[in-house]
Design a protein around this motif. Sequence first.
Motif, PDB file in Angstrom:
ATOM      1  N   ALA A 432     -40.682 -26.853  -6.524  1.00  0.00           N
ATOM      2  CA  ALA A 432     -39.894 -25.739  -5.991  1.00  0.00           C
ATOM      3  C   ALA A 432     -38.747 -25.491  -6.960  1.00  0.00           C
ATOM      4  O   ALA A 432     -38.008 -26.407  -7.306  1.00  0.00           O
ATOM      5  N   VAL A 433     -38.627 -24.250  -7.416  1.00  0.00           N
ATOM      6  CA  VAL A 433     -37.594 -23.895  -8.387  1.00  0.00           C
ATOM      7  C   VAL A 433     -36.456 -23.202  -7.656  1.00  0.00           C
ATOM      8  O   VAL A 433     -36.656 -22.201  -6.967  1.00  0.00           O
ATOM      9  N   THR A 434     -35.277 -23.745  -7.792  1.00  0.00           N
ATOM     10  CA  THR A 434     -34.077 -23.149  -7.203  1.00  0.00           C
ATOM     11  C   THR A 434     -33.127 -22.746  -8.323  1.00  0.00           C
ATOM     12  O   THR A 434     -32.792 -23.559  -9.182  1.00  0.00           O
ATOM     13  N   ILE A 435     -32.713 -21.492  -8.326  1.00  0.00           N
ATOM     14  CA  ILE A 435     -31.793 -21.002  -9.345  1.00  0.00           C
ATOM     15  C   ILE A 435     -30.380 -21.062  -8.787  1.00  0.00           C
ATOM     16  O   ILE A 435     -30.070 -20.463  -7.754  1.00  0.00           O
ATOM     17  N   GLU A 436     -29.517 -21.811  -9.458  1.00  0.00           N
ATOM     18  CA  GLU A 436     -28.115 -21.919  -9.056  1.00  0.00           C
ATOM     19  C   GLU A 436     -27.244 -21.477 -10.223  1.00  0.00           C
ATOM     20  O   GLU A 436     -27.284 -22.066 -11.307  1.00  0.00           O
ATOM     21  N   VAL A 437     -26.481 -20.420 -10.018  1.00  0.00           N
ATOM     22  CA  VAL A 437     -25.595 -19.907 -11.058  1.00  0.00           C
ATOM     23  C   VAL A 437     -24.177 -20.362 -10.747  1.00  0.00           C
ATOM     24  O   VAL A 437     -23.626 -20.031  -9.704  1.00  0.00           O
ATOM     25  N   ARG A 438     -23.574 -21.122 -11.660  1.00  0.00           N
ATOM     26  CA  ARG A 438     -22.262 -21.708 -11.421  1.00  0.00           C
ATOM     27  C   ARG A 438     -21.237 -21.170 -12.408  1.00  0.00           C
ATOM     28  O   ARG A 438     -21.453 -21.221 -13.614  1.00  0.00           O
ATOM     29  N   ASP A 439     -20.135 -20.668 -11.892  1.00  0.00           N
ATOM     30  CA  ASP A 439     -19.000 -20.247 -12.711  1.00  0.00           C
ATOM     31  C   ASP A 439     -19.402 -19.246 -13.783  1.00  0.00           C
ATOM     32  O   ASP A 439     -18.836 -19.221 -14.873  1.00  0.00           O
ATOM     33  N   ALA A 440     -20.379 -18.434 -13.511  1.00  0.00           N
ATOM     34  CA  ALA A 440     -20.819 -17.490 -14.528  1.00  0.00           C
ATOM     35  C   ALA A 440     -21.372 -16.227 -13.886  1.00  0.00           C
ATOM     36  O   ALA A 440     -22.324 -15.639 -14.361  1.00  0.00           O
ATOM     37  N   ALA A 441     -20.762 -15.796 -12.811  1.00  0.00           N
ATOM     38  CA  ALA A 441     -21.300 -14.672 -12.059  1.00  0.00           C
ATOM     39  C   ALA A 441     -21.402 -13.414 -12.901  1.00  0.00           C
ATOM     40  O   ALA A 441     -22.324 -12.610 -12.743  1.00  0.00           O
ATOM     41  N   ALA A 442     -20.446 -13.208 -13.833  1.00  0.00           N
ATOM     42  CA  ALA A 442     -20.438 -11.986 -14.630  1.00  0.00           C
ATOM     43  C   ALA A 442     -21.114 -12.164 -15.981  1.00  0.00           C
ATOM     44  O   ALA A 442     -21.254 -11.198 -16.733  1.00  0.00           O
ATOM     45  N   GLU A 443     -21.512 -13.387 -16.310  1.00  0.00           N
ATOM     46  CA  GLU A 443     -22.112 -13.609 -17.618  1.00  0.00           C
ATOM     47  C   GLU A 443     -23.586 -13.223 -17.633  1.00  0.00           C
ATOM     48  O   GLU A 443     -24.346 -13.615 -16.757  1.00  0.00           O
TER      49      GLU A 443
END
Length: 543
Positions: A432-443
Motif C-alpha cells: 500500500a503506497v501512502t503519499i505524505e507531503v511534509r513542509d513542502a505544500a507549495a513546492e
Amino acid sequence: MKRTVLLCALLAVVSGCGDGNSGGLPAPTAEFYELSTGDASTTHAAAAFESESATPPEPQAPSLQPDFNTEAYDAIVENRFQSPLDEPLSTFSIDVDTASYANVRRFLHDGQLPPAGAVRIEELINYFDYDYPQPEDGHPFAVNIEAARCPWQSQHLLAKIGLKGVEIDASERPDANLVFLLDVSGSMNQPNKLPLVKSGMRMLVEQLRPTDRVAIVVEAGASGLVLPSTPVGNGLTVLNSLERLKAGGSTNGGEGIQLAYGVAASNLIRGGINRVILCSDGDFNVGITSRSELVELIQREAQQDIFLSIFGFGTGNLKDATMEELSNKGNGTYGYIDSLNEARKVFVDGQLGTLVTIAKDVKIQVDFNPQHVQAYRLIGYENRVMTAQDFRDDRKDAGEIGSGHTVTALYEIVPHGVVSPVLAVEPSKYQAVTIEVRDAAAEMLTVRLRYKQPDSDEGIEFHVPAALPVEANGGSEDFQFAASVALFGLLLRHSEYADAADWQIVEALAITGQSTRRDEHRAEFLELARTAGRLSSHEVVSR
C-alpha cells in the motif's frame, strides 16, 4: 624507444573499416612519415610539412558532399512521461557539448533535414548563452529554476533548470599543457577539413599565454610528433608547424592518441590544464577494432588529470556517436566546426569554457512533488539518463562544466486536473503506497546537484527547491527562447511529444526570445528555424 602499439583505430569501431586482421596490428609504415628510432619526444613527422615557402590555403565554403557517406549516428529513444508516484526521482548527467547544433545547421545550410539521430535537443539548447546569475554561495555554479505554461501543450507546464558556471578571468587561470592531435589523412584534404582545423588551432594558440605549452601530434599511416611540447612564447614555431601540415594517407587513431597522451603525461602540469585536443573528420580506417581498450586508455588518462576534447570537421565521414562517447569518457567536450565563425566561437569566445574545467562529474536529480505533479518528462539528455542510485555513487562518471558555461534542462510537467499521458498500472496487492507531503505544500520540485572539484574524487551535494508558479504565463525571454529551440528539435525528430505544434510556434517563440537583446546566434537560429520549416513542408529528409 618507440611505443609498442596496443590500441586500435580511434573511430573504426563505428565505420567498421579496417584491414580485417584480428590477430594484431600491422607494423606502422613510413609511407608518409619518417619516424626516428629515438624516444617519442624527439620523433619528427617531417613529411607532413609543406615547403617553407608554401602559402597555406585558407578555409573556403564547404565543399560538395562526397559521392559516398559513412556518417554514423546513434538512434535516440525519447524519454517518456513518468508518474512521480512510481518514479519520483529523475537523474541525469549534465552535457555542455554543442556539436549537434552546429551539425544540424550544416545539414540545413546544405538544403537537407538532419537524420533524427543527429538531433540531440540538449546540445541544441546548450549552444546558446542565457542570462543566469553568477554563483555566490561558494559552489562553482549557480542554479536558476523557472516554470511557465508549455507553449506546445497549453494544459501542461514547462520547467527550465539552468546552471551558470563561475567565470574565471583569463589572467587567473592555471597554465595549460595542450597536445593537438590532428588528423592529416587523405580524407582531410578538403577546404572545410584540414585548412579549417589549422585556422581553428591558430585561433586557439593566439589566445594562449606565453607560459602555456603546445605540442602537435599527427595521424596518417603512421603517427608522428610534429612539434614537441613548446612554450607558446615561441609563437612562430607553433604557428609555422601548424601552417606547414598537409593531408595524405590513412589514419591510425589508436596509435596517435597513445602518442598524444604520452606527450601530455611527460609535460604534465600539476594543478594546471592538461588536455589532448583531437581534430578529425572521423575517417579513422587503419588498425584493429578494439573499443574497450581505447575507452580504458581514455578513462585511465582522465583519472591522471589529462582530459580529452574532440572536434569534428567536414562531411561524409563523421562518426558522431563515437566522438561524443569518447569525449565523455575523457572528461572533455565534443564540438563540430563547420565554419570559421564556429571556430571563433569555440576557440576564441569560448576558450576558457573549452579549456578550464570548474567542476566534474556533475549530476542533477529532480525530486517531484506528487501533490502538484501528475507526470513529468525530461526533454533531451536521452544518453545521459542515470539511475537514482547513481546520483550518490561517486564512481559513476558524469559531465564536466567549464568556466562560464551555461547548462539548461527542460521538463514538461502535467499538473493535476488534466488527462495524464501515463498509463495506469494495477497496484500490487501486497503493498500500500501512502503519499505524505511534509513542509513542502507549495513546492513543485526540488533540484539536487552533486559534483566534484576538478582535482578531487569526493562528491559535494546541495539542493534547490522550486515553488509552483503562481501564474502560468509565457515566461521570460530566455524561457521562451529555450522552449523555441526545444520545439525546433522535437519537430526535426518528428517527435510524438510535439503534439499539434508547428514551425510558426517555433518562429514566434524565437522572436519573443530575443525581443530586447541583440544576439547573432539567436538571430541565426531564427533563420535556421525558417529554413527547417520550408524543408519540412517538402519532407526533404537526409538519410
